[in-house]
Design a protein around this motif. Structure first.
Motif, PDB file in Angstrom:
ATOM      1  N   LEU A  54       0.884  -1.260   0.006  1.00 14.79           N
ATOM      2  CA  LEU A  54       0.018   0.054   0.045  1.00 14.79           C
ATOM      3  C   LEU A  54       0.863   1.253  -0.046  1.00 14.79           C
ATOM      4  N   GLY A  55       2.038   1.181   0.773  1.00 19.75           N
ATOM      5  CA  GLY A  55       3.055   2.345   0.714  1.00 19.75           C
ATOM      6  C   GLY A  55       3.582   2.536  -0.341  1.00 19.75           C
ATOM      7  N   LEU A  56       4.013   1.577  -0.952  1.00 21.97           N
ATOM      8  CA  LEU A  56       4.621   1.566  -2.685  1.00 21.97           C
ATOM      9  C   LEU A  56       3.604   2.223  -3.472  1.00 21.97           C
ATOM     10  N   THR A  57       2.299   1.706  -3.514  1.00 19.53           N
ATOM     11  CA  THR A  57       1.273   1.940  -4.368  1.00 19.53           C
ATOM     12  C   THR A  57       0.909   3.754  -4.091  1.00 19.53           C
ATOM     13  N   LEU A  58       0.936   3.971  -2.694  1.00 10.00           N
ATOM     14  CA  LEU A  58       0.687   5.367  -2.635  1.00 10.00           C
ATOM     15  C   LEU A  58       1.791   6.312  -2.976  1.00 10.00           C
ATOM     16  N   LEU A  59       2.991   5.705  -2.508  1.00  5.66           N
ATOM     17  CA  LEU A  59       4.228   6.577  -3.171  1.00  5.66           C
ATOM     18  C   LEU A  59       4.211   6.630  -4.623  1.00  5.66           C
ATOM     19  N   GLY A  60       3.943   5.435  -5.235  1.00  3.91           N
ATOM     20  CA  GLY A  60       3.978   5.486  -6.683  1.00  3.91           C
ATOM     21  C   GLY A  60       2.910   6.361  -7.440  1.00  3.91           C
ATOM     22  N   GLY A  61       1.562   6.377  -6.728  1.00  2.00           N
ATOM     23  CA  GLY A  61       0.704   7.145  -7.102  1.00  2.00           C
ATOM     24  C   GLY A  61       1.074   8.768  -6.777  1.00  2.00           C
ATOM     25  N   GLY A  62       1.590   8.905  -5.694  1.00  2.00           N
ATOM     26  CA  GLY A  62       1.812  10.427  -5.255  1.00  2.00           C
ATOM     27  C   GLY A  62       3.095  10.801  -6.285  1.00  2.00           C
ATOM     28  N   ALA A  63       3.755   9.976  -6.791  1.00  2.00           N
ATOM     29  CA  ALA A  63       4.742  10.126  -7.740  1.00  2.00           C
ATOM     30  C   ALA A  63       4.508  10.559  -8.920  1.00  2.00           C
ATOM     31  N   TYR A  64       3.469   9.650  -9.420  1.00  2.00           N
ATOM     32  CA  TYR A  64       2.808   9.861 -10.605  1.00  2.00           C
ATOM     33  C   TYR A  64       2.159  11.184 -10.743  1.00  2.00           C
ATOM     34  N   VAL A  65       1.236  11.256  -9.585  1.00  2.00           N
ATOM     35  CA  VAL A  65       0.640  12.921  -9.498  1.00  2.00           C
ATOM     36  C   VAL A  65       1.505  14.014  -9.514  1.00  2.00           C
ATOM     37  N   PHE A  66       2.657  14.007  -8.908  1.00  2.00           N
ATOM     38  CA  PHE A  66       3.535  14.953  -8.797  1.00  2.00           C
ATOM     39  C   PHE A  66       4.265  15.207  -9.988  1.00  2.00           C
ATOM     40  N   ILE A  67       4.612  13.979 -10.998  1.00  2.00           N
ATOM     41  CA  ILE A  67       5.102  14.113 -12.109  1.00  2.00           C
ATOM     42  C   ILE A  67       4.110  14.792 -13.210  1.00  2.00           C
TER      43      ILE A  67
ATOM     44  N   ARG B 228       1.765  16.923 -12.497  1.00  2.00           N
ATOM     45  CA  ARG B 228       1.742  18.315 -12.093  1.00  2.00           C
ATOM     46  C   ARG B 228       2.755  19.185 -12.421  1.00  2.00           C
ATOM     47  N   GLN B 229       3.959  18.494 -12.433  1.00  2.00           N
ATOM     48  CA  GLN B 229       5.204  18.977 -13.005  1.00  2.00           C
ATOM     49  C   GLN B 229       4.924  19.293 -14.394  1.00  2.00           C
ATOM     50  N   LYS B 230       4.365  18.267 -15.185  1.00  2.00           N
ATOM     51  CA  LYS B 230       4.171  18.581 -16.524  1.00  2.00           C
ATOM     52  C   LYS B 230       3.380  19.360 -17.128  1.00  2.00           C
ATOM     53  N   LEU B 231       2.193  19.403 -16.185  1.00  2.00           N
ATOM     54  CA  LEU B 231       1.077  20.429 -16.518  1.00  2.00           C
ATOM     55  C   LEU B 231       1.704  22.019 -16.294  1.00  2.00           C
TER      56      LEU B 231
END
Length: 186
Positions: free
Chosen positions: A165-178, A180-183
């Motif tokens: 779950l932590g890795l999924t959240l971390l991956g999801g957070g990283a995906y969202v962060f990336i 946002r960075q692109k946007l």
């Protein structure tokens, strides 16, 4: 593995200490009873030996009285014979006392034997009780060890789920962060 072993020892430690304390609590009473019986028997045996020594002394007096001749021409007088008879009566009475005390000594020894047999039977009962208690505690220990093992497996499963779950959240957070960075760059 270490937690399981320490938990088992933590459970066994009070149990084994309790059994040890129970055994040590009864040890002085065993020793005291045996000492008391031995002292009584020794006292009775000493009494019989004293009576035997007195009898031996009286028999020496009787032998001496048989050799005593105070009459005319070295003959025995009525008084000499009466003294020998009196000493012989005392020896017979002493023999009766010796028989009585010896019988008491033998009865006492028989009583000690029966008492020891009773104590042995009682101790066997106690030991069997301790063995049953130890078996029951060992069975409980095995049950607790299996429960600990099951809980450790469940704990490992939950730890795996938490990490996933932590890795999924971390991956999801990283995906969202990336994203946002692109946007924000565009």
């Amino acid at each position: 593995m270490y937690r399981r072993t320490s938990a088992c020892f933590a459970y066994l430690m009070p149990t084994s200490c309790s059994l040890l304390l129970i055994l040590l609590a009864f040890a002085p009473s065993f020793a005291r009873q045996q000492t008391t019986d031995t002292v009584g028997y020794e006292s009775q045996r000493r009494k019989v030996n004293e009576l035997l020594a007195q009898r031996s002394e009286r028999f020496g007096q009787f032998d001496e009285s048989l050799r005593r001749r105070t009459g005319i021409f070295g003959l025995k007088t009525k008084k000499d014979m009466q003294a020998s008879i009196d000493i012989l009566k005392q020896i017979v009475l002493m023999d009766n006392d010796i028989f009585y005390e010896t019988k008491t000594l033998l009865d006492y020894k028989e009583f000690e034997k029966s008492q020891i047999a009773e104590q042995a039977s009682e101790y066997d009962g106690r030991i069997n009780g301790y063995i049953k208690t130890i078996s029951k505690l060992q069975q409980q220990q095995e049950e607790l060890a299996s429960q600990i093992s099951a809980l450790e497996k469940t704990n490992q499963l939950y730890e795996g789920l938490v990490i996933l779950l932590g890795l999924t959240l971390l991956g999801g957070g990283a995906y969202v962060f990336i994203k946002r960075q692109k946007l924000t760059k565009t």
